[in-house]
Scaffold this motif. Sequence first.
Motif, PDB file in Angstrom:
ATOM      1  N   VAL A   1      40.598  57.006 -33.191  1.00 33.53           N
ATOM      2  CA  VAL A   1      39.163  57.275 -33.087  1.00 33.53           C
ATOM      3  C   VAL A   1      38.882  58.428 -32.120  1.00 33.53           C
ATOM      4  O   VAL A   1      37.723  58.775 -31.884  1.00 33.53           O
ATOM      5  N   ALA A   2      39.931  59.033 -31.557  1.00 33.59           N
ATOM      6  CA  ALA A   2      39.743  60.056 -30.534  1.00 33.59           C
ATOM      7  C   ALA A   2      38.995  61.275 -31.053  1.00 33.59           C
ATOM      8  O   ALA A   2      38.111  61.808 -30.366  1.00 33.59           O
ATOM      9  N   ALA A   3      39.344  61.753 -32.236  1.00 37.28           N
ATOM     10  CA  ALA A   3      38.703  62.962 -32.760  1.00 37.28           C
ATOM     11  C   ALA A   3      37.204  62.759 -32.926  1.00 37.28           C
ATOM     12  O   ALA A   3      36.399  63.635 -32.565  1.00 37.28           O
ATOM     13  N   ASP A   4      36.804  61.602 -33.459  1.00 37.30           N
ATOM     14  CA  ASP A   4      35.374  61.313 -33.610  1.00 37.30           C
ATOM     15  C   ASP A   4      34.695  61.241 -32.243  1.00 37.30           C
ATOM     16  O   ASP A   4      33.572  61.726 -32.072  1.00 37.30           O
ATOM     17  N   TRP A   5      35.374  60.639 -31.266  1.00 40.56           N
ATOM     18  CA  TRP A   5      34.807  60.531 -29.914  1.00 40.56           C
ATOM     19  C   TRP A   5      34.612  61.917 -29.304  1.00 40.56           C
ATOM     20  O   TRP A   5      33.573  62.199 -28.687  1.00 40.56           O
ATOM     21  N   LEU A   6      35.589  62.795 -29.477  1.00 39.29           N
ATOM     22  CA  LEU A   6      35.481  64.154 -28.947  1.00 39.29           C
ATOM     23  C   LEU A   6      34.361  64.924 -29.630  1.00 39.29           C
ATOM     24  O   LEU A   6      33.649  65.704 -28.986  1.00 39.29           O
ATOM     25  N   GLU A   7      34.196  64.713 -30.935  1.00 36.99           N
ATOM     26  CA  GLU A   7      33.094  65.359 -31.655  1.00 36.99           C
ATOM     27  C   GLU A   7      31.757  64.889 -31.094  1.00 36.99           C
ATOM     28  O   GLU A   7      30.825  65.684 -30.921  1.00 36.99           O
ATOM     29  N   GLU A   8      31.650  63.607 -30.796  1.00 38.59           N
ATOM     30  CA  GLU A   8      30.414  63.074 -30.221  1.00 38.59           C
ATOM     31  C   GLU A   8      30.121  63.696 -28.862  1.00 38.59           C
ATOM     32  O   GLU A   8      28.958  63.895 -28.498  1.00 38.59           O
ATOM     33  N   GLN A   9      31.178  64.014 -28.115  1.00 41.41           N
ATOM     34  CA  GLN A   9      31.002  64.653 -26.808  1.00 41.41           C
ATOM     35  C   GLN A   9      30.804  66.165 -26.932  1.00 41.41           C
ATOM     36  O   GLN A   9      30.591  66.838 -25.911  1.00 41.41           O
ATOM     37  N   ALA A  10      30.887  66.702 -28.144  1.00 46.25           N
ATOM     38  CA  ALA A  10      30.760  68.141 -28.408  1.00 46.25           C
ATOM     39  C   ALA A  10      31.797  68.951 -27.619  1.00 46.25           C
ATOM     40  O   ALA A  10      31.500  70.020 -27.071  1.00 46.25           O
ATOM     41  N   LEU A  11      33.026  68.436 -27.596  1.00 49.34           N
ATOM     42  CA  LEU A  11      34.082  69.099 -26.845  1.00 49.34           C
ATOM     43  C   LEU A  11      35.100  69.748 -27.794  1.00 49.34           C
ATOM     44  O   LEU A  11      35.586  69.099 -28.728  1.00 49.34           O
ATOM     45  N   PRO A  12      35.432  71.015 -27.564  1.00 48.85           N
ATOM     46  CA  PRO A  12      36.493  71.659 -28.351  1.00 48.85           C
ATOM     47  C   PRO A  12      37.840  71.064 -27.967  1.00 48.85           C
ATOM     48  O   PRO A  12      38.162  70.963 -26.778  1.00 48.85           O
ATOM     49  N   ALA A  13      38.617  70.667 -28.960  1.00 51.22           N
ATOM     50  CA  ALA A  13      39.898  70.024 -28.655  1.00 51.22           C
ATOM     51  C   ALA A  13      40.910  70.306 -29.752  1.00 51.22           C
ATOM     52  O   ALA A  13      40.554  70.589 -30.911  1.00 51.22           O
ATOM     53  N   ARG A  14      42.166  70.203 -29.380  1.00 47.54           N
ATOM     54  CA  ARG A  14      43.293  70.344 -30.306  1.00 47.54           C
ATOM     55  C   ARG A  14      44.172  69.122 -30.125  1.00 47.54           C
ATOM     56  O   ARG A  14      44.735  68.901 -29.060  1.00 47.54           O
ATOM     57  N   LEU A  15      44.283  68.310 -31.172  1.00 47.43           N
ATOM     58  CA  LEU A  15      45.059  67.086 -31.131  1.00 47.43           C
ATOM     59  C   LEU A  15      46.284  67.247 -32.023  1.00 47.43           C
ATOM     60  O   LEU A  15      46.154  67.607 -33.201  1.00 47.43           O
ATOM     61  N   VAL A  16      47.449  66.981 -31.469  1.00 45.02           N
ATOM     62  CA  VAL A  16      48.703  67.121 -32.204  1.00 45.02           C
ATOM     63  C   VAL A  16      49.286  65.734 -32.436  1.00 45.02           C
ATOM     64  O   VAL A  16      49.550  64.989 -31.484  1.00 45.02           O
ATOM     65  N   GLY A  17      49.483  65.372 -33.717  1.00 48.64           N
ATOM     66  CA  GLY A  17      50.021  64.067 -34.061  1.00 48.64           C
ATOM     67  C   GLY A  17      51.517  63.969 -33.811  1.00 48.64           C
ATOM     68  O   GLY A  17      52.197  64.968 -33.564  1.00 48.64           O
ATOM     69  N   LEU A  18      52.036  62.760 -33.889  1.00 48.47           N
ATOM     70  CA  LEU A  18      53.466  62.557 -33.688  1.00 48.47           C
ATOM     71  C   LEU A  18      54.290  63.306 -34.722  1.00 48.47           C
ATOM     72  O   LEU A  18      55.437  63.684 -34.462  1.00 48.47           O
ATOM     73  N   ASP A  19      53.697  63.553 -35.897  1.00 44.00           N
ATOM     74  CA  ASP A  19      54.409  64.269 -36.958  1.00 44.00           C
ATOM     75  C   ASP A  19      54.203  65.776 -36.879  1.00 44.00           C
ATOM     76  O   ASP A  19      54.661  66.512 -37.756  1.00 44.00           O
ATOM     77  N   GLY A  20      53.491  66.252 -35.843  1.00 41.93           N
ATOM     78  CA  GLY A  20      53.244  67.690 -35.693  1.00 41.93           C
ATOM     79  C   GLY A  20      51.968  68.180 -36.340  1.00 41.93           C
ATOM     80  O   GLY A  20      51.617  69.351 -36.183  1.00 41.93           O
ATOM     81  N   SER A  21      51.266  67.312 -37.066  1.00 40.26           N
ATOM     82  CA  SER A  21      50.008  67.730 -37.686  1.00 40.26           C
ATOM     83  C   SER A  21      48.967  67.992 -36.603  1.00 40.26           C
ATOM     84  O   SER A  21      48.992  67.390 -35.527  1.00 40.26           O
ATOM     85  N   VAL A  22      48.032  68.899 -36.894  1.00 41.75           N
ATOM     86  CA  VAL A  22      47.044  69.319 -35.902  1.00 41.75           C
ATOM     87  C   VAL A  22      45.642  69.011 -36.390  1.00 41.75           C
ATOM     88  O   VAL A  22      45.293  69.286 -37.553  1.00 41.75           O
ATOM     89  N   ARG A  23      44.830  68.437 -35.505  1.00 36.93           N
ATOM     90  CA  ARG A  23      43.422  68.171 -35.790  1.00 36.93           C
ATOM     91  C   ARG A  23      42.583  68.897 -34.736  1.00 36.93           C
ATOM     92  O   ARG A  23      42.867  68.791 -33.535  1.00 36.93           O
ATOM     93  N   LEU A  24      41.577  69.649 -35.167  1.00 35.85           N
ATOM     94  CA  LEU A  24      40.708  70.389 -34.245  1.00 35.85           C
ATOM     95  C   LEU A  24      39.333  69.788 -34.232  1.00 35.85           C
ATOM     96  O   LEU A  24      38.844  69.283 -35.241  1.00 35.85           O
ATOM     97  N   THR A  25      38.665  69.839 -33.081  1.00 38.19           N
ATOM     98  CA  THR A  25      37.287  69.379 -32.975  1.00 38.19           C
ATOM     99  C   THR A  25      36.451  70.472 -32.311  1.00 38.19           C
ATOM    100  O   THR A  25      36.979  71.363 -31.629  1.00 38.19           O
ATOM    101  N   GLY A  26      35.128  70.385 -32.511  1.00 38.46           N
ATOM    102  CA  GLY A  26      34.222  71.354 -31.907  1.00 38.46           C
ATOM    103  C   GLY A  26      34.525  72.758 -32.384  1.00 38.46           C
ATOM    104  O   GLY A  26      34.894  72.979 -33.541  1.00 38.46           O
ATOM    105  N   ASP A  27      34.391  73.728 -31.482  1.00 37.01           N
ATOM    106  CA  ASP A  27      34.642  75.134 -31.877  1.00 37.01           C
ATOM    107  C   ASP A  27      35.995  75.619 -31.371  1.00 37.01           C
ATOM    108  O   ASP A  27      36.168  76.794 -31.068  1.00 37.01           O
ATOM    109  N   TRP A  28      36.959  74.685 -31.276  1.00 36.90           N
ATOM    110  CA  TRP A  28      38.318  75.123 -30.945  1.00 36.90           C
ATOM    111  C   TRP A  28      38.780  76.097 -32.036  1.00 36.90           C
ATOM    112  O   TRP A  28      38.628  75.828 -33.230  1.00 36.90           O
ATOM    113  N   PRO A  29      39.350  77.253 -31.677  1.00 39.12           N
ATOM    114  CA  PRO A  29      39.688  78.276 -32.681  1.00 39.12           C
ATOM    115  C   PRO A  29      40.829  77.841 -33.605  1.00 39.12           C
ATOM    116  O   PRO A  29      41.726  77.106 -33.201  1.00 39.12           O
ATOM    117  N   LEU A  30      40.746  78.280 -34.843  1.00 35.44           N
ATOM    118  CA  LEU A  30      41.799  78.010 -35.804  1.00 35.44           C
ATOM    119  C   LEU A  30      43.076  78.740 -35.413  1.00 35.44           C
ATOM    120  O   LEU A  30      43.024  79.812 -34.831  1.00 35.44           O
TER     121      LEU A  30
END
Length: 320
Positions: free
Chosen positions: A291-320
């Motif tokens: 639920v972290a990505a949704d929580w970060l979106e609610e806080q309007a915070l740019p973030a980069r989350l890296v999964g255990l498998d190496g997949s990447v999830r971005l929130t806010g206006d974190w650059p591609l």
Amino acid sequence: MSLQTSPVRLVTWTNQSWVALGTTVVLCAERDTAPQARGMVQHELDAIDRAASRFRPDSELERLNRSSGSWVRVSPLLLEAVQLALRAAEISDGTVDPTLGQSLIDIGYDRDWQALRPVDGDLDQSAVPGSVVMHRRRGLWREIETRADPPQVRVPHGARLDLGATGKALAADRAAHAAHRIAGSGVLVALGGDVATAGPAPATGWKVHVTDDHRAGTDAPGQTVSITGGGLATSSVAVRRWLHRGRAMHHILDPRDGQPIRSCWRTVSVAAASCADANIASTAAVVLGRVAADWLEEQALPARLVGLDGSVRLTGDWPL
């Protein structure tokens, strides 16, 4: 009519690096003012070490822990550190919990990180203890009391505070602003994965390479981003790992049972208005898991989350 031009001031930036608070310190400042800036950074780091270190028996924090259940007179700096830890717990609904000091000792983190037996190699979550028995008293942080004049703190009887995460971020923020005041120019201070800035940034911004381990070079897997102010923090379960009784441990704990969290994220990086805010969010995100990505979106915070498998999830206006 004659035209007058101002001389162009050429700015030369310099990076300095040393070890303090059990981690790598990086200072980026103008070459002309770097010696004064470094002196201020060292002053702030020494002050936070004396006030909030869990590994110094003579620190204020350890005196406070030994006096749990009683009101203790503290310095304004330790009061600030405790109040920041309480704010972190409030913002994260207890996900970032400052009362995990005894749990860290129980899993072997009872001395400076450099004195532990590190675990190298790829992250193996199966080697990390799982959350099985919920035996901790949750919400104990709500019973911590503070007074401003004179500065005092009362820790609940039997509780043991650890201010390692938020304390390091606070130190980065304080050091950057202190160095900027004396240097009169832009300054970046990094303590491990905690980055704080103060004053005007270079024309191209402050370049920061976010990756699992802050000690890795810019060729390590990750992303280089540019920030113009505020702070950036990275929390990871892939580093600061050690062996305790034959099992791999790491330093981000589940507040429900005091054991290393088995998160779906290996690394989370967050940008915010300060290093402290970024650190609170990145630590909370690792613990919150799916639920972290949704929580970060609610806080309007740019973030980069890296999964255990190496997949990447971005929130806010974190650059591609």
